[in-house]
Design a protein around this motif. Structure first.
Motif, short mmCIF file in Angstrom:
data_model
loop_
_atom_site.label_atom_id
_atom_site.label_comp_id
_atom_site.label_asym_id
_atom_site.label_seq_id
_atom_site.Cartn_x
_atom_site.Cartn_y
_atom_site.Cartn_z
N LEU A 87 0.82 -1.21 0.00
CA LEU A 87 0.00 0.00 0.00
C LEU A 87 0.86 1.26 0.00
CD1 LEU A 87 -2.75 -1.15 2.52
CD2 LEU A 87 -3.14 -0.51 0.14
N ARG A 88 1.88 1.28 0.84
CA ARG A 88 2.76 2.46 0.92
C ARG A 88 3.53 2.70 -0.37
NH1 ARG A 88 4.82 4.11 6.63
NH2 ARG A 88 3.13 3.30 7.90
N ALA A 89 3.92 1.61 -1.02
CA ALA A 89 4.69 1.74 -2.27
C ALA A 89 3.78 2.12 -3.44
CB ALA A 89 5.41 0.43 -2.57
N GLY A 90 2.48 2.02 -3.24
CA GLY A 90 1.55 2.34 -4.31
C GLY A 90 1.35 1.19 -5.29
N THR A 91 1.90 0.03 -4.97
CA THR A 91 1.75 -1.15 -5.82
C THR A 91 0.29 -1.58 -5.84
OG1 THR A 91 3.97 -1.81 -5.17
CG2 THR A 91 2.63 -3.48 -6.24
N VAL A 92 -0.36 -1.45 -4.69
CA VAL A 92 -1.78 -1.77 -4.54
C VAL A 92 -2.45 -0.50 -4.04
CG1 VAL A 92 -3.45 -3.22 -3.35
CG2 VAL A 92 -1.28 -4.18 -4.04
N ARG A 93 -3.59 -0.16 -4.61
CA ARG A 93 -4.24 1.11 -4.31
C ARG A 93 -4.93 1.13 -2.95
NH1 ARG A 93 -7.67 2.17 -8.86
NH2 ARG A 93 -9.05 0.72 -7.82
N ASP A 94 -5.68 0.08 -2.62
CA ASP A 94 -6.49 0.12 -1.41
C ASP A 94 -6.84 -1.30 -0.95
OD1 ASP A 94 -8.38 -0.65 -3.29
OD2 ASP A 94 -9.39 1.29 -3.32
N TYR A 95 -7.65 -1.38 0.12
CA TYR A 95 -8.05 -2.67 0.67
C TYR A 95 -8.87 -3.48 -0.33
CZ TYR A 95 -6.61 -1.50 5.49
OH TYR A 95 -5.91 -1.20 6.61
N VAL A 96 -9.63 -2.80 -1.17
CA VAL A 96 -10.44 -3.50 -2.17
C VAL A 96 -9.53 -4.27 -3.12
CG1 VAL A 96 -12.07 -3.20 -4.07
CG2 VAL A 96 -12.32 -1.82 -2.01
N ALA A 97 -8.46 -3.61 -3.57
CA ALA A 97 -7.50 -4.28 -4.47
C ALA A 97 -6.80 -5.43 -3.76
CB ALA A 97 -6.49 -3.27 -4.99
N LEU A 98 -6.47 -5.24 -2.48
CA LEU A 98 -5.85 -6.32 -1.71
C LEU A 98 -6.80 -7.52 -1.60
CD1 LEU A 98 -4.09 -4.50 1.26
CD2 LEU A 98 -2.99 -5.80 -0.57
N ALA A 99 -8.06 -7.23 -1.36
CA ALA A 99 -9.05 -8.30 -1.23
C ALA A 99 -9.17 -9.08 -2.54
CB ALA A 99 -10.40 -7.72 -0.82
N LYS A 100 -9.16 -8.37 -3.65
CA LYS A 100 -9.24 -9.05 -4.95
C LYS A 100 -8.01 -9.91 -5.18
CE LYS A 100 -12.26 -5.78 -7.28
NZ LYS A 100 -12.37 -4.74 -8.29
N LEU A 101 -6.83 -9.38 -4.87
CA LEU A 101 -5.60 -10.15 -5.05
C LEU A 101 -5.58 -11.40 -4.18
CD1 LEU A 101 -2.81 -7.44 -5.28
CD2 LEU A 101 -3.42 -9.11 -7.02
N GLY A 102 -5.99 -11.23 -2.93
CA GLY A 102 -5.97 -12.35 -2.00
C GLY A 102 -7.18 -13.25 -2.07
N VAL A 129 -10.16 -12.76 -0.94
CA VAL A 129 -10.87 -12.77 0.33
C VAL A 129 -11.76 -11.53 0.39
CG1 VAL A 129 -9.09 -14.06 1.59
CG2 VAL A 129 -8.98 -11.58 1.53
N SER A 130 -12.58 -11.43 1.41
CA SER A 130 -13.48 -10.29 1.54
C SER A 130 -12.71 -9.06 2.06
CB SER A 130 -14.62 -10.62 2.50
OG SER A 130 -14.13 -10.73 3.82
N ARG A 131 -13.31 -7.91 1.86
CA ARG A 131 -12.72 -6.67 2.39
C ARG A 131 -12.68 -6.72 3.91
NH1 ARG A 131 -16.26 -2.40 -0.67
NH2 ARG A 131 -17.73 -4.07 -0.27
N GLY A 132 -13.70 -7.35 4.50
CA GLY A 132 -13.72 -7.49 5.95
C GLY A 132 -12.54 -8.29 6.47
N ARG A 133 -12.20 -9.35 5.75
CA ARG A 133 -11.05 -10.18 6.16
C ARG A 133 -9.75 -9.39 6.06
NH1 ARG A 133 -9.78 -14.02 9.62
NH2 ARG A 133 -8.25 -15.46 8.81
N ILE A 134 -9.62 -8.59 5.00
CA ILE A 134 -8.43 -7.75 4.87
C ILE A 134 -8.35 -6.79 6.05
CG2 ILE A 134 -7.37 -5.88 3.50
CD1 ILE A 134 -6.95 -8.63 2.26
N THR A 135 -9.48 -6.21 6.43
CA THR A 135 -9.50 -5.29 7.57
C THR A 135 -9.08 -6.01 8.84
OG1 THR A 135 -11.24 -3.97 6.55
CG2 THR A 135 -10.97 -3.74 8.94
N GLN A 136 -9.57 -7.24 9.06
CA GLN A 136 -9.16 -8.01 10.24
C GLN A 136 -7.65 -8.22 10.26
OE1 GLN A 136 -11.42 -11.62 9.84
NE2 GLN A 136 -13.04 -10.89 11.21
N ILE A 137 -7.10 -8.58 9.11
CA ILE A 137 -5.65 -8.82 9.02
C ILE A 137 -4.89 -7.53 9.26
CG2 ILE A 137 -3.77 -9.49 7.47
CD1 ILE A 137 -5.84 -11.45 6.15
#
Length: 143
Positions: A61-76, A78-86
């Motif tokens: 996220l800091r490097a700008g490789t991934v824009r936000d939690y939504v993008a992380l959830a899609k990559l992983g 998993v749900s956005r809620g799970r990303i938030t838990q992590i």
């Protein structure tokens, strides 16, 4: 006296299964010869892997490789809620994060600690209070 050598290599992280899965971007990491890596028996506790994942996600996220939690959830996948838990694990005091990362391997049986046990600590903003809650949790787990 000989100097140590490091070999750099890139390891692709790909999962089997769903078509269209995008692997996470990987930075070159040092790879060491087999004789230099000694592996303890057992497996790394799940919460330690999740802590490492939270740190890696924060890097992305800091490097700008991934824009936000939504993008992380899609990559992983998993749900956005799970990303938030992590990612909530990043709210823990640094000393607690370090202890989680270096939890002893589990030879057999259940993990000593679970993510749901850490969530109440992560919402406390006072690190002193977190540390006292962490110590109480550790005492409860030991018996």
């Amino acid at each position: 006296m000989t100097t140590p050598h490091a070999i750099e290599c890139t390891l692709p992280l790909r999962r089997r299964g769903r078509a269209g899965h995008q692997p996470l971007p990987v930075e070159p990491a040092p790879c060491f010869p087999a004789e230099r890596t000694t592996r303890s028996p057992g497996r790394v506790p799940r919460v330690a892997r999740l802590m490492a994942l939270a740190l890696r996600y924060e890097q992305l996220l800091r490097a700008g490789t991934v824009r936000d939690y939504v993008a992380l959830a899609k990559l992983g996948q998993v749900s956005r809620g799970r990303i938030t838990q992590i990612m909530n694990l990043r709210q823990l005091a640094p000393a607690i994060q370090e202890q989680i990362l270096f939890l002893p391997r589990v030879a057999r049986g259940r993990d000593p600690i679970y993510l749901h046990q850490l969530q109440p600590l992560a919402i406390i903003l006072d690190w002193r209070k977190q540390r006292s809650m962490w110590k109480a949790l550790q005492r409860d787990l030991q018996g």
